[in-house]
Enzyme design. Structure first.
Site, PDB file in Angstrom:
ATOM      1  CB  SER A 172      -0.819   0.149   1.055  1.00 36.18           C
ATOM      2  OG  SER A 172      -1.847   0.961   1.238  1.00 36.18           O
TER       3      SER A 172
ATOM      4  CG  HIS B 283      -6.040  -1.905   0.526  1.00 39.70           C
ATOM      5  ND1 HIS B 283      -5.481  -1.743  -0.465  1.00 39.70           N
ATOM      6  CD2 HIS B 283      -5.423  -1.261   1.655  1.00 39.70           C
ATOM      7  CE1 HIS B 283      -4.473  -0.811  -0.227  1.00 39.70           C
ATOM      8  NE2 HIS B 283      -4.345  -0.798   1.032  1.00 39.70           N
TER       9      HIS B 283
ATOM     10  CG  ASP C   5      -7.397  -2.814  -2.926  1.00 43.05           C
ATOM     11  OD1 ASP C   5      -8.012  -1.987  -2.272  1.00 43.05           O
ATOM     12  OD2 ASP C   5      -6.011  -2.781  -2.868  1.00 43.05           O
TER      13      ASP C   5
END
Length: 361
Positions: free
Chosen positions: A149, A243, A214
Site C-alpha cells: 500500500s 486491500h 480492492d
C-alpha cells in the site's frame, strides 16, 4: 485557494493513520544490554533496533534471522499498522519464504520518534537499508524490497536508486497519493508518492500483487504499475481479494515463494549482464522491407528510401521501360537529389519525376 505545499500536507494527513496507542514498546534489557520489545513474544532470532535517520528521527526496526536464508526482505508496511500488529505475519513470511526479514516503523509509528510524512518515510527506509549494509553486511544484490500500500512509496523511492537490487514486490501498491483519492490521470507537482514515475527507474524484476476487489486502492493501480515496470515478473491478480486480506489466499504465499526461489537462482553475473544491457543506449533502427526497399545515406542532409518502381502502364515491376536503374524516391527532407541514371535535378516537394522514364511518384 490552497497552495501546493498546503495540498501536499493535506494529502499526507489523509495518508497516515498510525495506531494509537502503539501496540508495543521498546526498552533495554538490563541483563543483556540489548533492546527488547514488549507486547510481542520474546524471540532469540529477533533483533530489535533503533536506527537514526538523516532527518533526526529514531525509527524502530525488527530484524528476523533465518539460518536457511539466502536473501533478505526489507518490508515497508501499510499506513494503518505498526510492527506489533505485523509480528505474526513477519514470522510466517520468514519461515515460509526462507528469508531474513527486516521490518521497520515509519517516523511517528509505534515507538519511532517524529511525525509521519512522505520525506520522513524516504529517510526512514534509507537509514534501515544502510543498517542492513553496515550492521549485517548485506549488500543490495541480496535484498528484495517489499512495499505494501503506502509502503510502495518508500520502496520505489529506494529501488529507483539501487541499480543492483535482487527484486521488488509491490503489494496493493499505489500509482500516487492523489490518484487514490481523485482518480486523475496526470501528476501534480504537489502529489505525494509519485510511483508512476519512479517505477520506470527500477532496474530489477518487479512482482505486482493486487486484489481485483480492492476498494481502497483500485486494481487499476497495480495493473498500470506492472505495465510501466522495465522488468515485470508474472503478476498475481487475486480474484475477489481486497486491500488488507491478500495474505489469506493460498495463491499469495505460493506465487511469492516462486518469485523468491527464482530470484535466488539469478546469479550476480546474469544480473550484471542485464544491468549493462539496460544502460546501453537503445539504437532506433530504421526498419525497411528489404525485399523491395534499400536505404541509402547520402553525404548531404537527408536519408533516402529507394524502391523498385512499378510501370504506370502495366503496374508491374519496371521491366518494360528498359531502364533497370530507374528508381522512385520518398524523401524525409528535400535537398534536390538527382536521378541515379540521368543526373537530372528534382525541385518538387513531395514527389520525384524521373526524366528517364516519365514515371511520377
Amino acid at each position: 485557494m490552497l497552495s501546493g505545499c498546503s495540498v501536499s500536507s493535506l494529502a499526507a494527513r489523509f495518508a497516515f493513520f498510525p495506531p494509537e496507542p502503539a501496540t508495543y514498546a521498546v526498552r533495554k534489557d538490563e541483563a543483556t544490554g540489548r533492546l527488547v520489545a514488549s507486547g510481542v513474544p520474546r524471540d532469540n532470532a529477533l533483533d530489535v533496533l533503533l536506527v537514526d535517520t538523516r532527518r533526526g528521527n529514531k525509527v524502530v526496526a525488527f530484524y528476523f534471522r533465518n539460518p536457511c536464508a539466502r536473501l533478505t526482505l526489507l518490508y515497508s508496511h501499510g499506513n494503518a499498522a505498526d510492527l506489533g500488529q505485523l509480528y505474526d505475519l513477519f514470522v510466517q513470511l520468514k519461515v515460509n519464504l526462507k528469508v531474513n526479514l527486516m521490518g521497520y516503523d515509519y517516523s511517528g509509528y509505534g515507538a519511532s520518534t517524529g511525525k509521519p510524512s512522505e520525506e520522513n518515510t524516504y529517510a526512514d527506509i534509507e537509514a534501515v537499508y544502510q543498517c542492513l549494509e553496515t550492521e549485517y553486511g548485506i549488500s543490495q544484490e541480496d535484498i528484495i524490497l517489499y512495499g505494501q500500500s503506502v509502503g510502495s512509496g518508500p520502496t520505489l523511492h529506494l529501488a529507483s536508486r539501487l541499480p543492483r537490487l535482487r527484486g521488488v514486490v509491490l503489494h496493493s501498491a499505489i500509482l500516487s497519493g492523489l490518484r487514490v483519492v481523485c482518480h486523475v490521470n496526470f501528476t501534480f507537482c504537489f502529489d505525494i508518492y509519485k510511483n508512476v514515475k519512479k517505477i520506470k527507474k527500477v532496474k530489477c524484476p518487479v512482482l505486482v500483487i493486487h486484489g481485483t476487489d480492492d476498494d481502497v486502492v483500485n486494481w487499476s493501480h497495480g495493473k498500470e504499475l506492472w505495465k510501466l515496470a522495465r522488468e515485470p515478473y508474472d503478476p498475481l491478480w487475486i480474484k475477489g481479494g481486497g486491500h488488507c486480506n491478500l495474505e489469506l489466499y493460498p495463491d499469495f504465499i505460493r506465487h511469492l515463494s516462486r518469485f523468491i526461489r527464482e530470484m535466488e537462482t539469478i546469479t550476480t553475473k546474469i544480473r550484471l549482464k542485464k544491468i549493462r544491457q539496460s544502460l546501453q543506449p537503445r539504437k532506433k533502427a530504421h526498419r525497411v522491407n528489404t525485399t523491395t526497399t534499400t536505404t541509402f545515406t547520402t553525404n548531404c542532409c537527408c536519408r533516402i528510401r529507394v524502391r523498385k518502381p512499378t510501370c504506370p502502364s502495366c503496374n508491374f515491376s519496371c521491366g518494360c521501360c528498359g531502364l533497370r536503374n530507374c528508381f522512385s524516391f520518398r524523401f524525409f527532407r528535400c535537398c534536390r537529389p538527382t536521378c541515379f541514371s540521368c543526373g537530372s535535378c528534382c525541385s518538387c516537394r513531395s514527389c520525384f519525376k524521373c526524366c528517364c522514364c516519365g514515371d511520377t511518384r
